[in-house]
Scaffold this active site. Sequence first.
Site, PDB file in Angstrom:
ATOM      1  CE  LYS A  83     -28.700  11.564   9.845  1.00  0.00           C
ATOM      2  NZ  LYS A  83     -27.881  12.350  10.719  1.00  0.00           N
ATOM      3  CG  HIS A  95      -9.311  33.028  12.616  1.00  0.00           C
ATOM      4  ND1 HIS A  95      -8.162  32.670  13.270  1.00  0.00           N
ATOM      5  CD2 HIS A  95      -8.991  34.114  11.859  1.00  0.00           C
ATOM      6  CE1 HIS A  95      -7.193  33.515  12.947  1.00  0.00           C
ATOM      7  NE2 HIS A  95      -7.665  34.398  12.077  1.00  0.00           N
ATOM      8  CD  GLN A 147       6.493 -11.049  -1.619  1.00  0.00           C
ATOM      9  OE1 GLN A 147       7.175 -11.539  -2.504  1.00  0.00           O
ATOM     10  NE2 GLN A 147       5.895 -11.786  -0.710  1.00  0.00           N
ATOM     11  CD  GLU A 191     -20.516  11.664   6.650  1.00  0.00           C
ATOM     12  OE1 GLU A 191     -20.445  11.264   7.812  1.00  0.00           O
ATOM     13  OE2 GLU A 191     -21.561  11.601   5.996  1.00  0.00           O
ATOM     14  CB  SER A 228     -30.441   7.222   9.062  1.00  0.00           C
ATOM     15  OG  SER A 228     -30.843   6.566  10.237  1.00  0.00           O
TER      16      SER A 228
HETATM   17  N1  ARG Z   1       7.637 -11.189  -5.162  1.00  0.00           N
HETATM   18  C1  ARG Z   1       8.872 -10.502  -4.972  1.00  0.00           C
HETATM   19  C2  ARG Z   1       8.604  -9.056  -4.596  1.00  0.00           C
HETATM   20  O1  ARG Z   1       7.507  -8.634  -4.749  1.00  0.00           O
HETATM   21  C3  ARG Z   1       9.702 -10.581  -6.191  1.00  0.00           C
HETATM   22  C4  ARG Z   1      11.171 -10.474  -5.933  1.00  0.00           C
HETATM   23  C5  ARG Z   1      11.663 -11.672  -5.230  1.00  0.00           C
HETATM   24  N2  ARG Z   1      13.071 -11.736  -5.216  1.00  0.00           N
HETATM   25  C6  ARG Z   1      13.683 -12.659  -4.478  1.00  0.00           C
HETATM   26  N3  ARG Z   1      14.945 -12.650  -4.511  1.00  0.00           N
HETATM   27  N4  ARG Z   1      13.029 -13.482  -3.741  1.00  0.00           N
HETATM   28  O2  ARG Z   1       9.435  -8.328  -4.125  1.00  0.00           O
END
Ligand code: ARG
Length: 458
Positions: free
Chosen positions: A283, A156, A322, A290, A277
């Site tokens: 400082k 605590h 993606q 941090e 600082s």
């Molecule tokens: N750049 C794409 C990714 O990172 C690769 C796969 C793309 N596939 C597609 N069918 N467009 O996911």
Amino acid sequence: MDKLWAGRTIGTTADLVDEINSSVAVDRRLYKRDIAGSKAHAKMLAKQGIITQEEADAIVEGLTGICEDITSGALEIDPTAEDIHMFVEQVLTQRIGDTGKKLHTARSRNDQVALDTKMYCIEEIDSIEQLLCNLMNVLCDKASENLEVIMPGYTHMQHAQPVSFGQHLMAYAMMCARDKSRLEDCKKRMDRSPIGACALAGTTFNIDRQYEAELLGFSDIAMNSMDAVSDRDHFLELMSDIAIIMMHISRLSEEIITWATTEFGFIKLPDEYTTGSSIMPQKKNPDVAELCRGKTGRVYGNLMSLLTTLKGIPLAYNKDMQEDKEPLFDSVETVKLCIEAFIEMIDVLIVDEKSMYESARKGYLNATDVADYLVTKGMPFRDAYNVSGKIVSYCLGRGCALEELPMEEYKHFSDMFEDDVYHRLALKTCVERRNSAGGTSPASVRAQIEFIREIAAQ
Ligand code: ARG
């Protein structure tokens, strides 16, 4: 821009579409894995008679050259390329001609990207594990130097019982050991190659997925093609493990920040690990700690962001996926940087033994030891607890420490007290006598160090 995937479309896209579609700025990090994957693919296609051995050799040679040139800087990754997979394939065809166009037989970018990122995760797990081992070793070194250095142990945030600084540090080493084992565990589960799943349904060609997996160092293959191309569980597991590592680093950061305050004064950081600082000349700020504490928020955010991205995605691949790489790469790069910073900082932190001891003398940290003393003389613990509590309260009124109370006063509380109580109340004794397994005694901390050294050596 003209596309390799023109297919049924006119094959050009609006500029904004290029911008939103392009992932090369992020996935360029994958070029080595992409090329390794493509080499294995060409070899497998040749072994199965899908392309000729000469064609495979030309592809492998072309890819080796591309890899060397990207690494040396001779070949710049085109920032306007759609992604790293397209870029490598395009350059290959430019360099070796039509044979380059055969590489993508029985493959899709969907299984290709799944493979590349899986290889990335596996390799990065190895390097994070290595860093964790280094951190464990530094914690062990520092703990060995501080087996007898006494500080207040808290619950605590209140003074609880005396502990050694070594014991406190080894608590963090135990966290690192669990972090390492979590990473190993998730690595086992991701050890299945997705390549050969193709777009989503497998292929009409007579491929050998097992062979290709072996070439790439996988123990086995992912068993369902739709799962193989849309599985990102390993991203999430790795990012969760990283989030937990960051949580540990953040807790230690918080302690370092607190210990370095004027109020505590338990440690000092050398100038190289602090910043000043721009207005207050006196400082010396613990910025590294941090920042690590702060970056933990980002890493949690990365995990949450990918969980959220994935939750609404039906099978199989969707372009949303993606978006998986940026948070993954950021978590991996952040955790590595923070562990590295901690390895150095723990090594150089200066312990103010005297100030820790002075603090440990305040706050009746040895009150449990008064109770334990009476128990060893035959009093039941609950009664001993009450007597000790009364003595603490009496000492508080009198403004003295437990070890400063004269024997005749002790006798008023119980005639079981003898002169040996003073030895038992010395903070050094309190620490040394807590020699139960895992306790704070120097012998126990030594055993912990041995335990961690062994894990760090594996
Ligand atoms: N750049 C794409 C990714 O990172 C690769 C796969 C793309 N596939 C597609 N069918 N467009 O996911």
